[in-house]
Enzyme design. Structure first.
Site, mmCIF file in Angstrom:
data_model
loop_
_atom_site.group_PDB
_atom_site.id
_atom_site.type_symbol
_atom_site.label_atom_id
_atom_site.label_comp_id
_atom_site.label_asym_id
_atom_site.label_seq_id
_atom_site.Cartn_x
_atom_site.Cartn_y
_atom_site.Cartn_z
ATOM 1 N N ARG A 252 0.518 52.573 -11.237
ATOM 2 C CA ARG A 252 0.877 52.842 -12.637
ATOM 3 C C ARG A 252 2.088 51.968 -13.005
ATOM 4 O O ARG A 252 3.056 51.909 -12.251
ATOM 5 C CB ARG A 252 1.198 54.336 -12.844
ATOM 6 N N ARG B 54 1.327 63.221 -10.981
ATOM 7 C CA ARG B 54 1.814 62.552 -12.179
ATOM 8 C C ARG B 54 3.234 62.998 -12.490
ATOM 9 O O ARG B 54 3.765 63.914 -11.867
ATOM 10 C CB ARG B 54 0.877 62.815 -13.366
ATOM 11 N N GLY B 55 3.828 62.314 -13.504
ATOM 12 C CA GLY B 55 5.231 62.574 -13.838
ATOM 13 C C GLY B 55 6.079 61.572 -13.065
ATOM 14 O O GLY B 55 5.902 61.426 -11.849
ATOM 15 N N ALA B 56 6.985 60.904 -13.762
ATOM 16 C CA ALA B 56 7.690 59.757 -13.168
ATOM 17 C C ALA B 56 8.347 60.051 -11.807
ATOM 18 O O ALA B 56 8.086 59.339 -10.828
ATOM 19 C CB ALA B 56 8.707 59.216 -14.177
ATOM 20 N N LYS C 249 5.716 59.756 -22.703
ATOM 21 C CA LYS C 249 4.314 60.048 -23.037
ATOM 22 C C LYS C 249 4.040 59.792 -24.515
ATOM 23 O O LYS C 249 4.823 60.197 -25.377
ATOM 24 C CB LYS C 249 4.015 61.502 -22.676
ATOM 25 N N GLN D 186 -1.343 67.259 -20.946
ATOM 26 C CA GLN D 186 -0.313 67.674 -19.979
ATOM 27 C C GLN D 186 0.525 68.829 -20.520
ATOM 28 O O GLN D 186 1.036 69.638 -19.750
ATOM 29 C CB GLN D 186 0.609 66.493 -19.643
ATOM 30 N N ASP E 35 9.889 57.979 -18.822
ATOM 31 C CA ASP E 35 9.330 57.238 -17.678
ATOM 32 C C ASP E 35 10.151 56.007 -17.354
ATOM 33 O O ASP E 35 10.092 55.486 -16.240
ATOM 34 C CB ASP E 35 7.883 56.845 -17.966
HETATM 35 O O1 MRU Z 1 1.068 60.130 -17.687
HETATM 36 P P1 MRU Z 1 2.013 61.157 -17.108
HETATM 37 O O2 MRU Z 1 1.491 62.538 -17.203
HETATM 38 O O3 MRU Z 1 2.477 60.775 -15.723
HETATM 39 O O4 MRU Z 1 3.292 61.063 -18.056
HETATM 40 C C1 MRU Z 1 4.394 61.874 -17.794
HETATM 41 C C2 MRU Z 1 5.467 61.771 -18.810
HETATM 42 O O5 MRU Z 1 5.379 61.026 -19.753
HETATM 43 C C3 MRU Z 1 6.702 62.567 -18.555
HETATM 44 O O6 MRU Z 1 7.295 62.942 -19.758
HETATM 45 C C4 MRU Z 1 7.695 61.715 -17.758
HETATM 46 O O7 MRU Z 1 7.072 61.142 -16.636
HETATM 47 C C5 MRU Z 1 8.859 62.503 -17.310
HETATM 48 S S1 MRU Z 1 8.420 63.647 -16.040
HETATM 49 C C6 MRU Z 1 9.822 64.460 -15.562
#
Ligand code: MRU
Length: 336
Positions: free
Chosen positions: A87, A48-50, A244, A192, A233
Site C-alpha cells: 500500500r 488495515r490502518g496506518a 481516508k 470502515q 496516513d
Molecule cells: O484504507 P484504510 O482502512 O487502511 O485507511 C485507514 C485510514 O484512513 C485511517 O484513518 C488511518 O490509517 C489512521 S488509523 C489510526
C-alpha cells in the site's frame, strides 16, 4: 466495558490477525508465519490502518527469517520490497520497514538474525501502544464539557497496535465524561466506519449514531456536532495530511460551519520527506470495491470508476494535530 478483541498479535513465533474485511459479522482470526500471507492480508485490507500496517510489515519481515535464520541481503531486500509494495499512502509502513532495515544491516555473522528482527518488531509494536496512550491523553484539552464528536473511517484498536489514534482520544474523553455521543461516518466504499468503528464503540458501550458520509453536512447544520477528529496516513511537515477519502469533505464543511477539525496520529505518521500534500502519493483501489457493498453487486455490470482510497486535507483546514508529542497548531513544527 471493553469486551476483548485484537487486530494483530505476535505469539509463539506466529503472527495472528483478525480479518477486518469480514467484521463485524464474522470474527475470524488467522495465524501465520508466512510473510507473503501478511503482505496479501495488508493488500486486501484484512489488516488495515496506518500504524497496524507498519507493525504487521515489521513482523512479516522478521518471520521471513524464522526458517532462513542467516544474513542474506538479497532475500532481505526482496521481502522488504514485497511488503513496501502492498500500500503506498500510509508512511508508517515505510517507516517500520526502515527500522527493520537499520537493525538488519547492523547485524554481524554471529548474531541471531531472526531474534534481532523479532525483537525490533515487538519494540515497534510496544512503542505504538505507548504512542496511542499518549495521543489519547494529549487530545483531552480539545474537549469542553459533554461534546458530540464526529469521526470518519476506523482509527481504533483495529487500526493500530494499541488503543488507537482519533478513536483513542474519543474513548478517553468519553471515560472522563467529556463526550456524550459519537457520529460515525459509514465511510464508503469499504465501510470502515459503519463496520469497524461501530464494532469498537459497541464493545466499549459508547453511544453513537451511524450516518452515511453524505449526511455529515446536514448534521453539522443542525448543530449536532461540536468537533470532528480523524486519523491520518501521512502528514507533511507543513501540516497537510492524507486520510481516508471523505476526510477532506469533512474539513471543508467544518470550516463552513465553524466546527473544529482535528487530526490525531503518532509521530511515525509524519513524513519529513513530504513538504506538503503535493508530495503524498494517493492509493487508487480497484473498481470492484465501488460496484459492490460487502461483495454484493449493486450494478448490472462492472462500471468504470475512480476510486482514490485517500484524500488530502490542507493544513489551513486543520484546527490542530494531536500526536504522542503533544497538540500542535499552525505554524507546525513537529521536530521529527
Ligand atoms: O484504507 P484504510 O482502512 O487502511 O485507511 C485507514 C485510514 O484512513 C485511517 O484513518 C488511518 O490509517 C489512521 S488509523 C489510526
Amino acid at each position: 466495558m471493553g469486551q476483548d478483541f485484537f487486530s494483530i498479535k505476535y505469539f509463539d513465533k506466529q503472527f495472528i490477525y483478525i480479518d477486518q474485511t469480514q467484521l463485524p459479522l464474522i470474527e475470524e482470526y488467522y495465524t501465520t508465519d508466512n510473510y507473503e500471507q501478511i503482505a496479501v492480508a495488508i493488500e486486501k485490507l484484512c489488516i488495515r490502518g496506518a500504524p497496524a500496517i507498519g507493525i504487521s510489515a515489521a513482523y512479516a519481515i522478521a518471520l521471513a527469517f524464522k526458517n532462513h535464520n542467516l544474513l542474506d541481503n538479497e532475500y532481505f531486500e526482496n521481502v522488504s520490497n514485497r511488503l513496501a509494495s502492498t500500500r503506498p499512502t500510509a508512511v508508517n509502513l515505510f517507516w517500520a520497514i526502515e527500522q527493520m532495515k537499520k537493525v538488519y544491516y547492523s547485524l554481524s555473522k554471529n548474531d541471531n538474525v531472526f531474534d534481532n528482527l523479532v525483537n525490533t518488531a515487538i519494540s515497534i509494536h510496544n512503542d505504538d501502544i505507548t504512542k496511542c496512550n499518549l495521543i489519547a491523553k494529549n487530545g483531552l484539552p480539545i474537549f469542553s464539557n459533554k461534546c458530540t464528536v464526529l469521526t470518519h473511517c476506523n482509527t481504533g484498536k483495529l487500526a493500530t497496535g494499541g488503543e488507537g489514534t482519533a478513536l483513542a482520544v474519543i474513548k478517553e474523553a468519553y471515560k472522563r465524561n467529556l463526550v456524550e455521543l459519537v457520529y460515525v461516518d459509514e465511510t464508503r466504499p469499504l465501510l470502515q466506519g459503519g463496520r469497524l468503528t461501530t464494532y469498537e464503540l459497541k464493545k466499549e458501550d459508547i453511544p453513537f449514531y451511524m450516518i452515511t458520509d453524505s449526511m455529515a453536512a446536514f448534521v453539522m447544520k443542525q448543530k449536532k456536532v461540536d468537533l470532528v477528529i480523524v486519523g491520518a496516513d501521512r502528514i507533511a511537515v507543513n501540516g497537510d495530511a492524507a486520510n481516508k477519502v471523505g476526510s477532506y469533505n469533512l474539513a471543508v464543511i467544518c470550516k463552513y460551519h465553524n466546527i473544529p477539525f482535528y487530526i490525531a496520529a503518532p509521530e511515525t505518521t509524519i513524513d519529513k520527506n513530504c513538504k506538503s500534500e503535493n508530495d503524498i502519493p494517493i492509493e487508487e483501489r480497484n473498481k470492484f470495491e465501488m460496484n459492490r457493498i460487502q461483495n454484493i453487486k449493486f450494478t448490472k455490470s462492472i462500471y468504470s470508476v475512480y476510486n482514490p482510497s485517500f484524500d488530502l486535507i490542507p493544513h489551513n483546514l486543520i484546527t490542530g494535530i494531536i500526536t504522542d508529542k503533544g497538540l500542535f497548531n499552525e505554524p507546525y513544527n513537529f521536530n521529527v
